[in-house]
Write a protein that holds these residues in place. Structure first.
Motif, PDB file in Angstrom:
ATOM      1  N   GLU A  93      -6.607  44.571 -20.695  1.00  0.00           N
ATOM      2  CA  GLU A  93      -7.485  43.836 -19.765  1.00  0.00           C
ATOM      3  C   GLU A  93      -7.233  42.331 -19.894  1.00  0.00           C
ATOM      4  O   GLU A  93      -6.734  41.858 -20.913  1.00  0.00           O
ATOM      5  N   LYS A  94      -7.659  41.615 -18.848  1.00  0.00           N
ATOM      6  CA  LYS A  94      -7.391  40.169 -18.828  1.00  0.00           C
ATOM      7  C   LYS A  94      -8.616  39.360 -19.244  1.00  0.00           C
ATOM      8  O   LYS A  94      -9.751  39.744 -18.929  1.00  0.00           O
ATOM      9  N   MET A  95      -8.367  38.264 -19.917  1.00  0.00           N
ATOM     10  CA  MET A  95      -9.454  37.359 -20.328  1.00  0.00           C
ATOM     11  C   MET A  95      -9.033  35.919 -20.027  1.00  0.00           C
ATOM     12  O   MET A  95      -7.865  35.560 -20.164  1.00  0.00           O
ATOM     13  N   ILE A  96     -10.003  35.110 -19.606  1.00  0.00           N
ATOM     14  CA  ILE A  96      -9.736  33.681 -19.367  1.00  0.00           C
ATOM     15  C   ILE A  96     -10.239  32.910 -20.578  1.00  0.00           C
ATOM     16  O   ILE A  96     -11.377  33.128 -21.029  1.00  0.00           O
ATOM     17  N   THR A  97      -9.384  32.051 -21.126  1.00  0.00           N
ATOM     18  CA  THR A  97      -9.824  31.250 -22.272  1.00  0.00           C
ATOM     19  C   THR A  97      -9.674  29.765 -21.944  1.00  0.00           C
ATOM     20  O   THR A  97      -8.712  29.371 -21.284  1.00  0.00           O
ATOM     21  N   PHE A  98     -10.622  28.971 -22.398  1.00  0.00           N
ATOM     22  CA  PHE A  98     -10.514  27.506 -22.279  1.00  0.00           C
ATOM     23  C   PHE A  98      -9.932  26.968 -23.576  1.00  0.00           C
ATOM     24  O   PHE A  98     -10.507  27.176 -24.649  1.00  0.00           O
ATOM     25  N   ASN A  99      -8.813  26.269 -23.471  1.00  0.00           N
ATOM     26  CA  ASN A  99      -8.170  25.721 -24.661  1.00  0.00           C
ATOM     27  C   ASN A  99      -8.055  24.203 -24.534  1.00  0.00           C
ATOM     28  O   ASN A  99      -7.128  23.690 -23.926  1.00  0.00           O
ATOM     29  N   GLY A 100      -9.030  23.522 -25.143  1.00  0.00           N
ATOM     30  CA  GLY A 100      -8.985  22.058 -25.207  1.00  0.00           C
ATOM     31  C   GLY A 100      -8.998  21.614 -26.660  1.00  0.00           C
ATOM     32  O   GLY A 100      -9.444  20.514 -26.976  1.00  0.00           O
ATOM     33  N   GLY A 101      -8.497  22.488 -27.531  1.00  0.00           N
ATOM     34  CA  GLY A 101      -8.485  22.151 -28.958  1.00  0.00           C
ATOM     35  C   GLY A 101      -8.240  23.391 -29.795  1.00  0.00           C
ATOM     36  O   GLY A 101      -8.092  24.499 -29.273  1.00  0.00           O
ATOM     37  N   LYS A 102      -8.193  23.199 -31.087  1.00  0.00           N
ATOM     38  CA  LYS A 102      -7.835  24.269 -32.042  1.00  0.00           C
ATOM     39  C   LYS A 102      -8.644  25.555 -31.867  1.00  0.00           C
ATOM     40  O   LYS A 102      -8.138  26.648 -32.045  1.00  0.00           O
ATOM     41  N   GLU A 144      -4.774  31.482 -20.158  1.00  0.00           N
ATOM     42  CA  GLU A 144      -5.305  30.313 -20.882  1.00  0.00           C
ATOM     43  C   GLU A 144      -5.362  29.082 -19.978  1.00  0.00           C
ATOM     44  O   GLU A 144      -4.376  28.741 -19.328  1.00  0.00           O
ATOM     45  N   VAL A 145      -6.517  28.447 -19.966  1.00  0.00           N
ATOM     46  CA  VAL A 145      -6.651  27.182 -19.232  1.00  0.00           C
ATOM     47  C   VAL A 145      -6.514  26.084 -20.274  1.00  0.00           C
ATOM     48  O   VAL A 145      -7.403  25.875 -21.104  1.00  0.00           O
ATOM     49  N   GLN A 146      -5.356  25.427 -20.247  1.00  0.00           N
ATOM     50  CA  GLN A 146      -5.105  24.423 -21.290  1.00  0.00           C
ATOM     51  C   GLN A 146      -5.246  23.016 -20.714  1.00  0.00           C
ATOM     52  O   GLN A 146      -4.831  22.761 -19.580  1.00  0.00           O
ATOM     53  N   TYR A 147      -5.835  22.130 -21.487  1.00  0.00           N
ATOM     54  CA  TYR A 147      -6.018  20.744 -21.034  1.00  0.00           C
ATOM     55  C   TYR A 147      -6.077  19.851 -22.267  1.00  0.00           C
ATOM     56  O   TYR A 147      -6.118  20.337 -23.408  1.00  0.00           O
ATOM     57  N   GLY A 148      -6.094  18.543 -22.050  1.00  0.00           N
ATOM     58  CA  GLY A 148      -6.054  17.581 -23.161  1.00  0.00           C
ATOM     59  C   GLY A 148      -7.320  17.627 -24.018  1.00  0.00           C
ATOM     60  O   GLY A 148      -8.391  18.016 -23.543  1.00  0.00           O
TER      61      GLY A 148
END
Ligand SMILES: Cc1ncc(COP(=O)(O)O)c(C=O)c1O
Length: 391
Positions: free
Chosen positions: A78-87, A105-109
């Motif tokens: 299954e699919k999952m959305i993750t917010f990645n703005g750090g460790k 993965e939603v990656q940003y600064g």
């Protein structure tokens, strides 16, 4: 003589009464004596999480609850959305991949936050994701995320929302039921003022139903089993008896202060640290959306954060956290959560100023302390006025 003063965003300082509770005579976990503590703590955790749902206590650091959450909510494939703005946002993705999930993965600064625009886009790119994973506070940067707004988008899109409140819960508002959050989890060594070693996690009815639809891939912290045992006020394994006794005392202290008052205290101290840094001519990494757990101060080129942290620790027993990864030497993180009073925050700012001066930063001693004092005084006066008008 040197004391330890932890201004790290976890572990935090442990109150004497909580430390003493850990030294009580050992009791057996399969007894009425332990059951009474279990049941008392279970009720108190519901107040802390602002939920009617059961709050499960796991033996392990906060990450154990993150892993348990992914196992419970996302079946393999299954699919999952993750917010990645750090460790720690990054950690959601690592756990998901390990457990056979498909991670979008939603990656940003690290100076940016999760927001509804990023979420709407992720939902367009990955419409069949079953859940969205975020942090209440990303501890690597000090950024607080707009969890309430993210939850509203998730509700409209019929996605579950999972919130890592390991550093955020009990420093920032996060009412689980009111905001319709499906999973909220935290760890013991931050706002809860305990040593590391316990994690707590609550699941909504929807999350429990989702969990029932696929078998566990982890055994020790399988929440299906934990939930069944919770109905009998027990654990499948040996409970963390001493940590539980400590948790019981810490929760007494927290509920006596009041969750909203704790959150207010963290906010005011956060304001003081943020204003102090600015008065010293420094910029914040988390300026866009500051969480009230910690403040991350960007170092001038001539000061290395890891050396400054080492200096404060070595000379005064004052613990700050330097940055992680690319920000290792670029930021100092000063915590304002847990068992920390206003004057300890003043001490942290004073030590920070002195260390900065030692390393040759062009700052005027006392300038940060002064604005922090003004903020803390104004808050005290405000509180007194409120108390007087309340009679
Ligand atoms: C937001 C956040 N998530 C996850 C973790 C990991 O928790 P632990 O180190 O207790 O496993 C931390 C720890 O700093 C954290 O702050």
């Amino acid at each position: 003589m040197q004391k330890s003063h932890l201004f790290t965003p976890g572990p935090t300082m442990v109150p004497g009464d909580v430390a003493l509770a850990g030294a009580k005579d050992m009791i057996h976990h399969r007894t009425d004596q332990f059951k009474a503590i279990y049941e008392k703590v279970a009720k108190q955790l519901k107040v802390l999480f602002e939920t009617k749902q059961p709050v499960l206590v796991l033996l392990g650091s906060g990450t154990s609850a993150m892993e348990a959450a992914v196992d419970a909510i996302v079946a393999p494939g299954e699919k999952m959305i993750t917010f990645n703005g750090g460790k720690f946002g990054e950690r959601w993705g690592k756990i998901g991949k390990t457990l056979g999930c498909v991670v979008h993965e939603v990656q940003y600064g690290w100076d940016d936050c999760a927001d509804t625009a990023k979420l709407e886009q992720a939902l367009k790119d990955c419409p069949d994701a079953v859940a969205v994973f975020c942090q209440l506070n990303e501890t690597a940067s000090g950024i607080g995320n707009p969890v309430k707004e993210l939850a509203e988008v998730c509700h409209k899109a019929d996605k579950l929302i999972v919130v890592d409140g390991i550093s955020g819960l009990s420093a920032m508002k996060c009412p689980m039921d009111e905001w319709g959050l499906d999973v909220v989890l935290t760890g013991s060594q931050k706002g809860l003022m305990l040593p590391p070693g316990l994690a707590m996690i609550a699941l909504s009815e929807k999350a429990i139903a989702k969990m029932g639809g696929h078998p566990a891939r982890i055994w020790y912290n399988d929440l299906r089993a934990a939930l069944k045992n919770d109905e009998k006020s027990t654990h499948a394994w040996t409970s963390g008896v001493s940590l539980y006794q400590q948790l019981s005392v810490a929760l007494d202290m927290m509920l006596a202060e009041g969750i909203d008052n704790i959150i207010h205290r963290c906010h005011v101290q956060g304001d003081a640290v943020r204003a102090a840094a600015k008065a010293l001519g420094l910029e914040l990494l988390n300026a866009k959306s500051p969480g009230d757990v910690l403040t991350s101060i960007l170092m001038p080129d001539n000061v290395k954060a890891s050396e400054l942290a080492k200096y404060c620790r070595g000379h005064w027993g004052i613990y700050f956290a330097a940055g992680q990864d690319d920000y290792k030497d670029k930021i100092i993180r000063i915590g304002h959560l847990g068992y920390q009073d206003h004057f300890e925050t003043i001490m942290a700012i004073a030590a920070f100023e002195m260390a900065m001066k030692h390393f040759g930063a062009e700052i005027e001693l006392g300038k940060g302390v002064k604005v922090a004092q003004e903020i803390l005084m104004a808050d005290l006066e405000e509180q007194e006025k409120k108390a007087a008008s309340a009679g």
